[in-house]
Enzyme design. Structure first.
Site, mmCIF file in Angstrom:
data_model
loop_
_atom_site.group_PDB
_atom_site.id
_atom_site.type_symbol
_atom_site.label_atom_id
_atom_site.label_comp_id
_atom_site.label_asym_id
_atom_site.label_seq_id
_atom_site.Cartn_x
_atom_site.Cartn_y
_atom_site.Cartn_z
ATOM 1 N N ASP A 1 0.801 -1.225 0.000
ATOM 2 C CA ASP A 1 0.000 0.000 0.000
ATOM 3 C C ASP A 1 0.841 1.285 0.000
ATOM 4 O O ASP A 1 1.578 1.544 0.949
ATOM 5 C CB ASP A 1 -0.926 0.030 1.221
ATOM 6 C CG ASP A 1 -1.738 -1.245 1.377
ATOM 7 O OD1 ASP A 1 -1.240 -2.328 1.005
ATOM 8 O OD2 ASP A 1 -2.858 -1.165 1.899
ATOM 9 N N HIS B 1 -10.450 1.496 1.034
ATOM 10 C CA HIS B 1 -10.368 2.961 0.894
ATOM 11 C C HIS B 1 -10.594 3.446 -0.536
ATOM 12 O O HIS B 1 -10.416 4.636 -0.813
ATOM 13 C CB HIS B 1 -9.012 3.462 1.394
ATOM 14 C CG HIS B 1 -8.906 3.483 2.891
ATOM 15 N ND1 HIS B 1 -9.625 4.356 3.676
ATOM 16 C CD2 HIS B 1 -8.180 2.715 3.736
ATOM 17 C CE1 HIS B 1 -9.336 4.132 4.952
ATOM 18 N NE2 HIS B 1 -8.469 3.137 5.016
#
Ligand SMILES: [Fe+2]
Length: 265
Positions: free
Chosen positions: A13, A73
Protein backbone atom coordinates in the site's frame (compact mmCIF):
# COMPACT_ATOMS: atom_id res chain seq x y z
CA UNK A 1 10.52 -25.15 -18.02
CA UNK A 2 11.93 -23.87 -21.30
CA UNK A 3 10.80 -20.24 -21.31
CA UNK A 4 12.41 -17.50 -19.23
CA UNK A 5 10.52 -17.00 -15.95
CA UNK A 6 8.05 -14.15 -15.79
CA UNK A 7 8.87 -11.69 -13.01
CA UNK A 8 6.20 -9.72 -11.19
CA UNK A 9 6.92 -7.04 -8.61
CA UNK A 10 4.04 -6.59 -6.17
CA UNK A 11 4.18 -3.46 -4.03
CA UNK A 12 2.40 -2.86 -0.70
CA UNK A 13 0.00 0.00 0.00
CA UNK A 14 1.34 3.37 -1.15
CA UNK A 15 0.68 5.85 1.68
CA UNK A 16 0.51 9.59 1.01
CA UNK A 17 3.19 11.78 -0.50
CA UNK A 18 6.10 9.87 1.09
CA UNK A 19 4.83 6.67 -0.53
CA UNK A 20 4.30 8.34 -3.90
CA UNK A 21 7.85 9.75 -3.73
CA UNK A 22 9.20 6.25 -2.96
CA UNK A 23 7.42 4.88 -6.05
CA UNK A 24 8.79 7.65 -8.28
CA UNK A 25 12.33 7.24 -7.02
CA UNK A 26 12.51 3.48 -6.65
CA UNK A 27 10.08 1.68 -8.94
CA UNK A 28 11.90 2.28 -12.26
CA UNK A 29 15.22 1.14 -10.69
CA UNK A 30 13.70 -1.95 -9.08
CA UNK A 31 12.03 -2.94 -12.36
CA UNK A 32 15.44 -2.87 -14.06
CA UNK A 33 17.33 -4.48 -11.19
CA UNK A 34 14.98 -7.48 -10.93
CA UNK A 35 14.17 -7.70 -14.65
CA UNK A 36 10.50 -7.09 -13.83
CA UNK A 37 7.88 -7.78 -16.49
CA UNK A 38 4.91 -6.42 -14.54
CA UNK A 39 4.51 -4.13 -11.51
CA UNK A 40 1.31 -4.45 -9.48
CA UNK A 41 0.91 -1.74 -6.84
CA UNK A 42 -1.78 -1.20 -4.22
CA UNK A 43 -2.65 2.52 -4.35
CA UNK A 44 -5.69 2.85 -2.09
CA UNK A 45 -3.92 5.09 0.46
CA UNK A 46 -2.02 7.24 -2.03
CA UNK A 47 -4.03 10.46 -1.46
CA UNK A 48 -2.88 11.63 2.00
CA UNK A 49 -3.52 8.13 3.36
CA UNK A 50 -7.14 7.80 2.18
CA UNK A 51 -8.13 6.91 -1.37
CA UNK A 52 -6.61 7.81 -4.71
CA UNK A 53 -7.44 10.60 -7.17
CA UNK A 54 -7.54 10.35 -10.99
CA UNK A 55 -4.42 12.53 -11.32
CA UNK A 56 -2.47 10.41 -8.84
CA UNK A 57 -3.56 7.25 -10.67
CA UNK A 58 -2.35 8.71 -13.97
CA UNK A 59 0.94 9.62 -12.27
CA UNK A 60 1.47 6.03 -11.13
CA UNK A 61 1.01 4.74 -14.67
CA UNK A 62 3.58 7.30 -15.88
CA UNK A 63 6.07 6.12 -13.25
CA UNK A 64 5.98 2.47 -14.30
CA UNK A 65 3.05 0.99 -12.40
CA UNK A 66 1.34 -1.51 -14.71
CA UNK A 67 -1.74 -2.46 -12.67
CA UNK A 68 -3.17 -0.65 -9.61
CA UNK A 69 -5.08 -2.53 -6.92
CA UNK A 70 -7.05 -1.21 -3.94
CA UNK A 71 -9.36 -2.16 -1.07
CA UNK A 72 -11.64 -0.61 1.53
CA UNK A 73 -10.37 2.96 0.89
CA UNK A 74 -11.03 2.93 -2.87
CA UNK A 75 -14.05 5.28 -2.66
CA UNK A 76 -12.58 7.80 -0.18
CA UNK A 77 -11.98 10.35 -2.95
CA UNK A 78 -15.38 10.68 -4.58
CA UNK A 79 -14.01 11.62 -8.03
CA UNK A 80 -12.73 8.03 -8.35
CA UNK A 81 -16.34 6.81 -8.81
CA UNK A 82 -16.52 8.59 -12.21
CA UNK A 83 -12.94 7.70 -13.11
CA UNK A 84 -12.74 4.00 -12.32
CA UNK A 85 -15.05 2.79 -15.13
CA UNK A 86 -12.79 4.61 -17.63
CA UNK A 87 -9.45 3.33 -16.28
CA UNK A 88 -9.40 -0.45 -16.33
CA UNK A 89 -5.82 -0.55 -14.94
CA UNK A 90 -7.24 0.58 -11.57
CA UNK A 91 -9.02 -2.31 -9.83
CA UNK A 92 -11.40 -2.35 -6.89
CA UNK A 93 -12.08 -5.58 -4.98
CA UNK A 94 -13.98 -8.04 -7.19
CA UNK A 95 -16.33 -9.03 -4.37
CA UNK A 96 -18.10 -5.67 -4.18
CA UNK A 97 -21.76 -6.32 -5.09
CA UNK A 98 -22.83 -6.52 -8.75
CA UNK A 99 -23.35 -3.05 -10.22
CA UNK A 100 -20.43 -1.44 -8.33
CA UNK A 101 -18.43 0.86 -10.68
CA UNK A 102 -15.15 -0.46 -12.05
CA UNK A 103 -13.82 -4.01 -12.22
CA UNK A 104 -12.08 -6.40 -9.85
CA UNK A 105 -9.80 -8.09 -12.37
CA UNK A 106 -7.96 -7.46 -15.61
CA UNK A 107 -5.84 -9.36 -18.12
CA UNK A 108 -2.80 -7.41 -19.37
CA UNK A 109 0.15 -8.19 -21.62
CA UNK A 110 3.60 -8.60 -20.07
CA UNK A 111 6.05 -9.18 -22.92
CA UNK A 112 4.74 -12.16 -24.88
CA UNK A 113 2.55 -13.34 -22.00
CA UNK A 114 -0.91 -12.52 -20.70
CA UNK A 115 -1.17 -11.94 -16.96
CA UNK A 116 -4.39 -11.67 -14.97
CA UNK A 117 -4.57 -9.57 -11.82
CA UNK A 118 -7.46 -10.21 -9.42
CA UNK A 119 -8.26 -7.96 -6.44
CA UNK A 120 -10.19 -9.45 -3.49
CA UNK A 121 -11.11 -8.06 -0.08
CA UNK A 122 -11.56 -9.98 3.16
CA UNK A 123 -14.66 -9.70 5.34
CA UNK A 124 -13.16 -10.10 8.81
CA UNK A 125 -12.89 -6.65 10.53
CA UNK A 126 -13.73 -5.05 7.17
CA UNK A 127 -17.01 -4.15 5.38
CA UNK A 128 -18.97 -7.33 4.63
CA UNK A 129 -18.73 -7.66 0.89
CA UNK A 130 -19.73 -10.74 -1.10
CA UNK A 131 -17.82 -13.95 -0.31
CA UNK A 132 -14.21 -13.56 -1.53
CA UNK A 133 -13.80 -17.34 -1.90
CA UNK A 134 -16.79 -17.84 -4.17
CA UNK A 135 -16.01 -14.64 -6.07
CA UNK A 136 -12.50 -16.00 -6.63
CA UNK A 137 -13.94 -19.29 -7.97
CA UNK A 138 -16.01 -17.44 -10.57
CA UNK A 139 -13.24 -14.99 -11.52
CA UNK A 140 -10.54 -17.67 -11.81
CA UNK A 141 -12.74 -19.92 -13.97
CA UNK A 142 -13.16 -16.97 -16.36
CA UNK A 143 -9.56 -15.69 -16.22
CA UNK A 144 -7.99 -19.13 -16.76
CA UNK A 145 -9.63 -19.28 -20.18
CA UNK A 146 -7.26 -16.43 -21.09
CA UNK A 147 -4.12 -17.25 -19.10
CA UNK A 148 -2.75 -19.57 -16.39
CA UNK A 149 -0.79 -16.64 -14.88
CA UNK A 150 -2.96 -15.06 -12.18
CA UNK A 151 -1.82 -12.65 -9.45
CA UNK A 152 -4.23 -12.10 -6.53
CA UNK A 153 -4.11 -9.07 -4.21
CA UNK A 154 -6.00 -10.23 -1.10
CA UNK A 155 -6.80 -7.09 0.90
CA UNK A 156 -7.47 -8.41 4.43
CA UNK A 157 -7.21 -7.38 8.06
CA UNK A 158 -7.16 -10.88 9.61
CA UNK A 159 -4.02 -12.94 8.96
CA UNK A 160 -6.17 -16.09 9.15
CA UNK A 161 -8.36 -14.88 6.29
CA UNK A 162 -5.30 -14.12 4.14
CA UNK A 163 -3.90 -17.58 4.80
CA UNK A 164 -7.29 -19.15 4.10
CA UNK A 165 -7.45 -17.40 0.72
CA UNK A 166 -3.87 -18.55 -0.01
CA UNK A 167 -4.62 -22.21 0.76
CA UNK A 168 -7.98 -22.08 -1.01
CA UNK A 169 -6.37 -20.80 -4.20
CA UNK A 170 -3.16 -22.89 -3.99
CA UNK A 171 -2.45 -24.45 -7.38
CA UNK A 172 -5.10 -22.35 -9.13
CA UNK A 173 -3.27 -19.01 -9.17
CA UNK A 174 0.39 -17.98 -9.47
CA UNK A 175 0.49 -15.80 -6.38
CA UNK A 176 -1.60 -14.56 -3.46
CA UNK A 177 -0.16 -11.41 -1.92
CA UNK A 178 -1.78 -9.68 1.05
CA UNK A 179 -2.24 -5.94 1.50
CA UNK A 180 -4.01 -3.53 3.92
CA UNK A 181 -2.12 -3.97 7.22
CA UNK A 182 0.85 -1.77 6.24
CA UNK A 183 3.24 -4.13 8.05
CA UNK A 184 5.26 -6.62 6.03
CA UNK A 185 5.08 -10.22 7.19
CA UNK A 186 8.06 -12.60 7.08
CA UNK A 187 6.10 -15.64 5.89
CA UNK A 188 6.71 -15.59 2.14
CA UNK A 189 6.73 -19.11 0.71
CA UNK A 190 5.59 -21.38 -2.06
CA UNK A 191 2.47 -23.29 -1.02
CA UNK A 192 2.48 -27.05 -1.82
CA UNK A 193 0.72 -26.78 -5.18
CA UNK A 194 2.90 -23.93 -6.40
CA UNK A 195 1.20 -20.69 -5.42
CA UNK A 196 3.59 -18.01 -4.17
CA UNK A 197 2.23 -16.52 -0.94
CA UNK A 198 2.83 -13.72 1.54
CA UNK A 199 0.32 -12.59 4.18
CA UNK A 200 1.23 -8.91 3.74
CA UNK A 201 3.54 -7.05 1.37
CA UNK A 202 3.89 -4.14 3.80
CA UNK A 203 3.60 -0.42 3.14
CA UNK A 204 5.26 1.99 0.75
CA UNK A 205 5.31 5.10 2.87
CA UNK A 206 6.75 6.90 5.86
CA UNK A 207 8.96 4.76 8.10
CA UNK A 208 8.54 6.75 11.33
CA UNK A 209 4.77 6.35 11.54
CA UNK A 210 1.88 4.32 12.92
CA UNK A 211 0.87 2.44 9.78
CA UNK A 212 1.60 5.62 7.80
CA UNK A 213 0.03 8.19 10.12
CA UNK A 214 1.98 10.80 12.08
CA UNK A 215 2.55 9.05 15.45
CA UNK A 216 1.48 11.99 17.65
CA UNK A 217 -1.91 12.16 15.86
CA UNK A 218 -2.53 8.40 15.89
CA UNK A 219 -1.57 8.28 19.58
CA UNK A 220 -4.13 10.97 20.42
CA UNK A 221 -6.84 8.79 18.90
CA UNK A 222 -5.77 5.86 21.08
CA UNK A 223 -5.33 7.93 24.23
CA UNK A 224 -8.53 10.00 24.03
CA UNK A 225 -10.87 7.83 21.90
CA UNK A 226 -11.87 11.08 20.19
CA UNK A 227 -11.73 11.71 16.43
CA UNK A 228 -8.52 13.27 15.17
CA UNK A 229 -7.78 14.13 11.57
CA UNK A 230 -5.09 11.72 10.37
CA UNK A 231 -2.10 13.05 8.46
CA UNK A 232 0.68 11.06 6.81
CA UNK A 233 3.92 11.14 8.76
CA UNK A 234 6.88 13.02 7.31
CA UNK A 235 10.49 11.92 7.07
CA UNK A 236 12.16 8.91 5.47
CA UNK A 237 10.11 6.53 3.33
CA UNK A 238 10.57 2.97 2.13
CA UNK A 239 9.10 0.67 -0.50
CA UNK A 240 7.89 -2.74 0.65
CA UNK A 241 6.82 -5.58 -1.61
CA UNK A 242 7.84 -8.88 -3.14
CA UNK A 243 9.44 -10.13 -6.34
CA UNK A 244 7.72 -13.23 -7.67
CA UNK A 245 9.03 -15.47 -10.43
CA UNK A 246 6.53 -17.55 -12.36
CA UNK A 247 6.70 -20.34 -14.94
CA UNK A 248 4.85 -18.66 -17.82
CA UNK A 249 3.80 -21.99 -19.35
CA UNK A 250 2.08 -23.43 -16.27
CA UNK A 251 1.43 -20.27 -14.26
CA UNK A 252 3.08 -21.89 -11.21
CA UNK A 253 5.06 -19.76 -8.80
CA UNK A 254 8.80 -20.53 -8.80
CA UNK A 255 10.01 -18.21 -6.06
CA UNK A 256 8.99 -15.27 -3.89
CA UNK A 257 11.42 -12.84 -2.33
CA UNK A 258 10.54 -9.96 -0.01
CA UNK A 259 11.70 -6.46 -0.89
CA UNK A 260 12.30 -3.58 1.58
CA UNK A 261 14.08 -0.64 0.04
CA UNK A 262 14.66 2.75 1.72
CA UNK A 263 13.87 5.73 -0.51
CA UNK A 264 16.60 8.33 -1.02
CA UNK A 265 16.00 11.48 1.08
FE1 LIG B 1 -7.05 -1.09 3.29
Amino acid sequence: MSARPLTVLCVGDVFGEPGRRAIELLLPKLKKQHDVDLAVVNVENAAAGAGVTPSLARGFLEHGVDVMTSGNHIWDKKEIIEYIPKENLLLRPANYPPGTPGAGSIVVKAGPHKVAVLNLMGRVFLPTLDCPFRTADDEIARLRKDTPIIIVDAHCEATSESQAIGWYLDGRVSAVVGTHRHVQTADERLLPKGTAYITDLGMTGPVDSIIGVEPSIALQRFLTQMPHRFEPAKGPAALHGAVIRIDPETGQGLSIERVRVPAPA
